[in-house]
Design a protein around this motif. Structure first.
Motif, PDB file in Angstrom:
ATOM      1  N   SER A  23       0.912  -0.993   0.062  1.00 27.65           N
ATOM      2  CA  SER A  23       0.035   0.110   0.066  1.00 27.65           C
ATOM      3  C   SER A  23       1.058   1.187   0.270  1.00 27.65           C
ATOM      4  N   ARG A  24       0.351   2.306  -0.698  1.00 29.36           N
ATOM      5  CA  ARG A  24       1.338   3.279  -0.607  1.00 29.36           C
ATOM      6  C   ARG A  24       1.350   4.184   0.603  1.00 29.36           C
ATOM      7  N   LYS A  42       6.764   9.411  12.201  1.00 28.87           N
ATOM      8  CA  LYS A  42       6.543  10.291  13.211  1.00 28.87           C
ATOM      9  C   LYS A  42       6.637  11.619  12.589  1.00 28.87           C
ATOM     10  N   GLU A  43       7.266  11.834  11.524  1.00 27.73           N
ATOM     11  CA  GLU A  43       7.134  13.111  10.359  1.00 27.73           C
ATOM     12  C   GLU A  43       6.012  13.231   9.793  1.00 27.73           C
ATOM     13  N   HIS A  44       5.570  12.022   9.217  1.00 27.96           N
ATOM     14  CA  HIS A  44       4.199  11.904   8.530  1.00 27.96           C
ATOM     15  C   HIS A  44       3.054  12.403   9.425  1.00 27.96           C
ATOM     16  N   LEU A  45       3.090  11.959  10.702  1.00 30.76           N
ATOM     17  CA  LEU A  45       1.860  12.046  11.543  1.00 30.76           C
ATOM     18  C   LEU A  45       1.828  13.773  11.974  1.00 30.76           C
ATOM     19  N   ARG A  46       3.173  14.430  12.222  1.00 29.98           N
ATOM     20  CA  ARG A  46       3.320  15.744  12.457  1.00 29.98           C
ATOM     21  C   ARG A  46       2.536  16.560  11.159  1.00 29.98           C
ATOM     22  N   ASP A  47       2.922  16.081  10.204  1.00 24.89           N
ATOM     23  CA  ASP A  47       2.326  16.911   8.913  1.00 24.89           C
ATOM     24  C   ASP A  47       1.103  16.361   8.760  1.00 24.89           C
ATOM     25  N   LEU A  48       0.332  15.464   9.208  1.00 20.51           N
ATOM     26  CA  LEU A  48      -0.993  15.120   9.123  1.00 20.51           C
ATOM     27  C   LEU A  48      -1.016  14.257   7.812  1.00 20.51           C
ATOM     28  N   LYS A  49       0.022  13.496   7.355  1.00 24.07           N
ATOM     29  CA  LYS A  49      -0.135  12.887   6.147  1.00 24.07           C
ATOM     30  C   LYS A  49      -0.406  11.290   6.790  1.00 24.07           C
ATOM     31  N   ARG A  50      -1.022  10.719   5.696  1.00 23.97           N
ATOM     32  CA  ARG A  50      -1.767   9.321   6.240  1.00 23.97           C
ATOM     33  C   ARG A  50      -0.681   8.380   6.095  1.00 23.97           C
ATOM     34  N   VAL A  51      -0.745   7.455   6.928  1.00 19.40           N
ATOM     35  CA  VAL A  51       0.234   6.165   7.298  1.00 19.40           C
ATOM     36  C   VAL A  51      -0.812   5.206   8.011  1.00 19.40           C
ATOM     37  N   ASP A  52      -0.866   3.994   7.173  1.00 21.62           N
ATOM     38  CA  ASP A  52      -1.843   2.971   7.797  1.00 21.62           C
ATOM     39  C   ASP A  52      -1.117   2.028   8.468  1.00 21.62           C
ATOM     40  N   THR A  53       0.347   1.488   8.167  1.00 21.08           N
ATOM     41  CA  THR A  53       0.964   0.542   8.530  1.00 21.08           C
ATOM     42  C   THR A  53       2.468   0.962   8.435  1.00 21.08           C
ATOM     43  N   LEU A  54       3.130   0.527   9.586  1.00 19.78           N
ATOM     44  CA  LEU A  54       4.340   0.602   9.971  1.00 19.78           C
ATOM     45  C   LEU A  54       5.204  -0.785  10.104  1.00 19.78           C
ATOM     46  N   GLN A  55       5.765  -1.241   9.176  1.00 12.26           N
ATOM     47  CA  GLN A  55       6.579  -2.570   9.182  1.00 12.26           C
ATOM     48  C   GLN A  55       7.887  -2.275   9.571  1.00 12.26           C
ATOM     49  N   LEU A  56       8.261  -3.375  10.650  1.00 17.33           N
ATOM     50  CA  LEU A  56       9.746  -3.197  11.116  1.00 17.33           C
ATOM     51  C   LEU A  56      10.345  -4.560  11.023  1.00 17.33           C
ATOM     52  N   PHE A  57      11.194  -4.715  10.093  1.00  6.57           N
ATOM     53  CA  PHE A  57      11.741  -6.326   9.806  1.00  6.57           C
ATOM     54  C   PHE A  57      12.975  -6.191  10.697  1.00  6.57           C
TER      55      PHE A  57
END
Length: 173
Positions: A23-24, A42-57
């Motif tokens: 997903s984009r 964290k930067e995306h959320l500060r700028d009110l940009k959409r993030v649905d999923t954070l994947q940490l491998f």
């Protein structure tokens, strides 16, 4: 989808293809790239940009390691960068045969950041509460990080997938 590579690596995302949410609105990171990924979220959320999923491998998780271990890693890198990276790459693939990986010209500052980064429970809690689905993938045969300690830390905030026979690259053979 945005993918952040591990220390000294590039284009290794092919090893995680079966796990990556394409997903984009997904941000992913492998090992050191997990640190970059969480900063980006964290930067995306500060700028009110959409993030649905954070994947940490196999997130770089060294806050359980002592100062001596961290300094030894830095000295080894400074002394002979090529040998350090060769040994590091072997450990990432252990106990299975090493596969081909591309390398970047990462520097000592990135190694220091990787070793001394402190994962913050409050930040992870805020990210999860903002509606971002956090997924953490760990290999039980990982020779780079202590998966049991990482698992215990991330379990509170993330959906955790622990792969029994997998190494740092989450490969099983």
């Amino acid at each position: 989808m945005k993918f952040y590579s591990g220390f000294t690596l590039k284009n290794e995302n092919i090893y995680f293809d079966k796990y990556i949410n394409k997903s984009r609105y997904t941000i992913c990171g492998f090992s050191y790239g997990a640190i970059k990924a969480i900063k980006d979220v964290k930067e995306h959320l500060r700028d009110l940009k959409r993030v649905d999923t954070l994947q940490l491998f196999s997130p770089a998780f060294f806050q359980n390691r002592d100062e001596k271990f961290k300094k030894t890693q830095i000295v080894g890198f400074i002394k002979n960068r090529d040998l350090y990276i060769e040994n590091f790459t072997k450990m990432c693939f252990h106990p299975y045969p090493q596969k081909s990986v591309e390398h970047n010209e990462d520097d000592i500052d990135e190694l220091r950041e990787l070793l001394f980064y402190e994962w913050n429970k409050n930040e992870l809690q805020e990210i999860a509460q903002s509606g971002v689905n956090i997924e953490v993938y760990l290999g039980k045969k990982d020779q780079i990080i202590d998966t049991d300690i990482a698992k215990a830390f991330f379990l509170e905030f993330a959906t955790l997938t622990c792969i029994k026979d997998a190494n740092h690259f989450l490969l099983t053979s």
